[in-house]
Scaffold this active site. Structure first.
Site: not given
Lengths: 698, 698
Positions: B329, B413
């Site tokens: 990420d 998320y």
């Protein structure tokens, strides 16, 4: 364990006692009544030294229908009210166990306990031991050799003797001696642990006589020297008057202007707490302190009973007399009786309720203890959040927790013990270790691999803290099972050609025993009810256990330490439920021999699959002292959490109202000027319909 | 990696830039200036697609004397201000890396990066990919087969393609498709993750063309069926309008009536925070988000630089195309650019300060981001306590913490990332995972061992979250060492006749490499300065690392996943410092091949004993979804703590003022009536001299 049965005297009178619930702790009347009944089986001048007067919890087979009746509003069935009593004939070794039936006014059981079974200490006794040690002529003579300055004050901390099989059948205490600051001997709160002395008297407690005076090794080896004149050492104080206090800490207050969200319904000495779909009954007793019963979420049953079962603290110094330093703070003393009075504003922050308790003293009289449990809410940060990046709209809730906390003082050490509940069905047990390290003298220039010098002349020996939490589940019913999940990488194959696949598989535990964690397999233990299925995915409802790793007891398996601390060698024990199996180290831990605790019960290899089971969760730390732990240690925090797994049909905190400024009333702090803006300044705009106010940009 | 060097054009002009400090993030002027300089080396109509425009941090060898001058008030030495740039020629695969020197207005380096080196995504690109996928005729035809109801809205979440070595040299995105609630398609915040579709287009990003339409397996095996008419499924919403909200939660406010205890001194876009003897500089950038520099306690240096280095989330489903789902990420997207705007009153509670940032957009223009970091204090319970049982006097202080927090949204998320400081010299990094599980369709009645059904038709596959925290220590000096302590039981002997003794021994790590935790030995890693000794016990000053255990990456060692996530196989990596080695997964993670991250650097087997070292601390969880994690998951909390060991001469929090009611202003909640008493009622008595008010009875 040999026993000598004393026939019970006929009932003196039947008194109607006033307990409101079968699980309510004994009230003052009941304590007095039970003590009187015990006294009544002895000649009237007999001086009974009471050690334990506590509720003898009814059989689970009776309580389950009782609770069902309670929850469905039906009349409560009769359950006899019984009291468990331990006592000595004062100043003897004649130690007894009795069961008193208050409902019919009889002493149902009254046995003398045999060799190597000893009682816990009690407050008055500890004081008496200290006085006897310091009054002893031999001890005074030895102290003379120290040539202490005029006016010096010697303190004696009595310690449980421990066990090593060497002339240790009598009940004894090992006193460790310390000095108050010689330059300030009138300071009653001087930190004597920073001035340890090399003399250690041993007393037998039936007659309060010093039978031996140990001299402590103060070098790197076993060498014991003659007691030499004491060399001046500075004290190391923790009291605030001795510090240059910080002046730049601004107040932080927690306000609940509409009051707290929890309700407490008192039933005599027990209390039913309700908060955010949780409900449970709180009890309290001398040994375990707080006990939770009948824990439910949204009226679905989770736990029958939750309590700290014991803790063991073995020390690393192999030399006499330290080799036998191994404390069982619940069995040897009692968490409930050692609880602090949590006066408002010091120990607990915010909008606080307190619970009181009534225990018993050594005369069998009621001993009230105020403010032993504090209850309050706290904010624990964000509960959950999601921002839709396309719209910028965020949904966010905060995690509010309910805390029930007690603090126990065990001579030098403190433990802060708390049950915590959150809004997503999670229950946590938290232990904070603080207070003062146990210290012993060490010569200058000496280093040892089993301890750390924390002050000139002061050695703090390494030790383990191993806790055992007793979890009696009732997950949607009495028959549960313990399983564990493991995650395993798949081998390469046509099914897994890139080597990235993995699977999770569940193993059911069939037989009672001890089990370990294994992070290499991501082994997670879960308590399940196999007969109740999740309506969405068909999996059995469960709660999983998150407990931190710890190094198991280092004492070898032939040692007394290991044999006595039956819980300390495994992350998890699971046993088939039996009434009375409450304490993982056994009923009587003081100078015990082992063989009566959870390891022994688990060795029965009972069936635990879809049975009434008890799960014992161990956790702890190997405390290798650092100088920052002295003169008082910053809290070391350990948590065990129980989280729902396929118990609900979605996130149970989804219905928590959104986190909004109108509710939270945060304040923008202006960087340049460093004072808070008046309420309202710098606020985010809250939408007219109370929309969640947060947005994000990507 | 082949490179093609483009000669740098002569400086257009020299502009005097306004950065206040060598470590300050780039300001708007500098971003524009750097972008212009890059553009200036290309023909004027060239459309440059900027991917990264970020501070190129100066060499540590220059910064150390710079910081020394800063702290001693001397003039700051000159350090050239440089910018690191990644860019494409728009709509091509021609990916470049450039270093721009703003101090002399030159482009010092400008190379074309070679095969298999790709840029991170960016916000506008992600939107363009989604639009291109949904506009594609082939995709529309496939969607037609679903026979969706009138007005249905399809959403496309572009995912990094991952790597598997199968025709994956081009830069591609794998789009996962979802449906908005068919009964409420105008709800822009409908939870489309609860309605996953079995069609997944793949696009190349140079030309935004769909090159392939994958159909997803929805059974238990590899079978891919023809796209069938969509079967109605209910949605599973998280927005508050869709819930029956709780009505019994009372407000809880945190007030600091005298303001907060921290100070923020802004220097351009960086900020120096001071609080309770801590001081540090906060920076911010596109990839790492918050970065801490020059962290000191009581003016003693601790850390040169602290940051999250990357995170890897590999998934467990072995079937195509899921086998290559493995997100980085930070490298693939960027924590800084994905940060939420933390509007007052929602995300952070109490007296809050905010920090803003300026990043860059894909045109090289400044992109301001407000409120990306919130700063506030919080109460964290009791800091330490001791009660002298003889007098009943308690000494107790509360543990106040400082929190710097940011929240990032990575499609579905969320991660809440915080640095926390306490009053006992402890620094903690906390990660909370929340937001929405990544979902894929599953047929009714199917169960798979690599995922959990969390809603009818919705499978959430197991996945690991593995984080790497980069810790560049400067413990009282630049040369540090990494050691570990282990506790070992002593064998039986005359020295240890009772089998209870144990010792702690320290091992020094000589060479760079990966190292693991071992709780069976109580292995604790510490960063030490061997040249600086504790004045009391002579031990080297140190900070120990407390990190939770986690199962290492399950993808096998031949897999692309394993090779790329170079940090994910060890609890600890330690390397010898080199400028530019910041990201544990390597500089370029998108569709990477590995070989450029921390495992490779550690393989140099450099000396790390009394050297300038970097420690990489990994932690994480194997996320086996439960239904309670859907439609949005309650925060899963992970903490890594750094605690002083023999760094101070006693408990550093000893001088915190005692916890007192006059300061804390707690309120007694009356059980019977359930509302708060007015301030003052039910208070404990506070002694005239502000004595600690708590007493306990034993």
């Amino acid at each position: 364990m040999s026993t000598e049965v004393i026939s019970s005297a006929p009932a003196i009178r039947t008194v109607k006692y006033t307990a409101k619930h079968a699980l309510e702790p004994l009230n003052a009347e009941e304590i007095t009544g039970a003590a009187n009944l015990v006294k009544s089986v002895w000649p009237s001048q007999t001086d009974i030294h009471f050690k334990v007067v506590t509720l003898h919890e009814p059989p689970k087979a009776d309580v389950i229908p009782y609770l069902e009746a309670e929850h469905s509003g039906r009349p409560l069935p009769f359950i006899a009210r019984k009291v468990f009593v331990n006592y000595y004939i004062r100043n003897t070794n004649r130690f007894h166990e009795a069961i008193v039936n208050l409902s019919n006014g009889t002493v149902e059981r009254n046995v003398r306990l045999g060799a190597n079974v000893h009682a816990n200490g009690d407050g008055d006794e500890i004081v008496a031991i200290e006085n006897a040690a310091l009054a002893d002529e031999g001890v005074k003579a030895e102290l003379q050799k120290l040539q202490l300055p005029e006016g010096a004050v010697v303190i004696s901390d009595p310690w449980i003797y421990g066990a090593d099989g060497v002339d240790d059948d009598n009940r004894m205490y090992q006193c460790f001696l310390y000095l108050r600051d010689t330059q300030n001997p009138n300071e009653l709160d001087s930190n004597h642990y920073s001035l340890p002395l090399p003399i250690s008297p041993v007393l037998t407690t039936d007659n309060m006589r010093v039978i031996r005076i140990d001299r402590l090794p103060t070098g790197a080896d076993n060498t014991i020297t003659e007691t030499k004149p004491w060399q001046f050492r500075p004290v190391n104080e923790y009291i605030p008057e001795a510090q240059q206090l910080r002046t730049d800490l601004k107040p932080l207050n927690v306000l609940q202007p509409e009051g707290a969200s929890f309700t407490i319904k008192s039933q005599g000495l027990s209390n039913i707490i309700e908060w955010q779909k949780w409900s449970f009954r709180v009890g309290y007793n001398q040994r375990e302190g707080m006990v939770l019963y009948d824990v439910r979420y949204d009226n679905r049953s989770l736990f029958y009973r939750l309590s700290l079962s014991d803790m063991n603290i073995p020390y690393a110094d192999p030399r006499h007399p330290f080799h036998k330093k191994s404390a069982f703070d619940l069995g040897d003393a009692g968490a409930g009786i050692m609880a602090n009075n949590l006066k408002l504003g010091c120990d607990c922050l915010g909008s606080i309720s307190y619970l009181d308790a009534v225990l018993a003293n050594d005369k069998g009289e009621p001993f009230p203890m105020e403010n032993v449990v504090c209850i309050h809410e706290q904010d624990a940060g964000i509960g959950w959040k999601h921002t839709n990046y396309r719209t910028g709209r965020a949904a966010v809730v905060r995690n509010r927790e309910l805390v029930l906390q007690m603090i126990i003082t065990v001579s030098n050490y403190e433990y802060i013990l708390a049950f915590m509940f959150d809004q997503a069905g999670q229950l946590t047990y938290e232990v904070r270790a603080t207070g003062i390290l146990s210290t012993q003298p060490i010569d200058d220039g000496v280093d040892v691999p089993f301890g750390t010098r924390v002050h000139p002349g002061v050695l703090a020996v390494h030790h383990q803290h191993i806790f055992s939490l007793r979890v009696d589940p009732f997950l949607e019913g009495v028959n549960n099972r313990l399983v564990y999940d493991e995650a395993h990488a798949l081998p390469r194959s046509d099914w897994n050609p890139h080597g990235t696949g993995y699977e999770v598989h569940e193993t059911v535990i069939d037989k009672s025993g001890g089990y370990d964690a294994d992070w290499s397999k991501n082994r997670i233990f879960k308590i399940q009810n196999a007969a109740v299925r999740n309506p969405i995915n068909g999996k059995p409802v469960a709660y999983k256990i998150h407990a931190p790793p710890f190094q198991k007891i280092l004492s070898d398996s032939d040692s007394f330490n290991y044999k006595r601390a039956e819980f300390a060698d495994r992350n998890i024990y699971v046993t088939q439920y039996r009434d009375g199996e409450l304490y993982a180290g056994g009923q009587y831990t003081n100078q015990s021999r082992g063989g009566t605790g959870v390891r022994s019960w688990a060795d029965r290899r009972d069936n635990v699959r879809d049975e009434d089971i008890v799960v014992w969760v161990q956790f702890g730390i190997n405390h290798v002292p650092r100088i920052e732990d002295f003169p008082v240690m910053p809290c070391e925090i350990l948590k065990v959490s129980f989280k729902p797994v396929n118990f609900f049909d979605k996130n149970p905190a989804l219905d928590v109202p959104p986190s909004e400024q109108s509710f939270n009333k945060s304040v923008l702090v202006n960087n340049a000027q460093q004072h808070a803006q008046p309420d309202g300044a710098g606020e985010a705009k809250v939408g007219e319909n109370g929309q969640v106010c947060c947005s994000s940009k990507l």
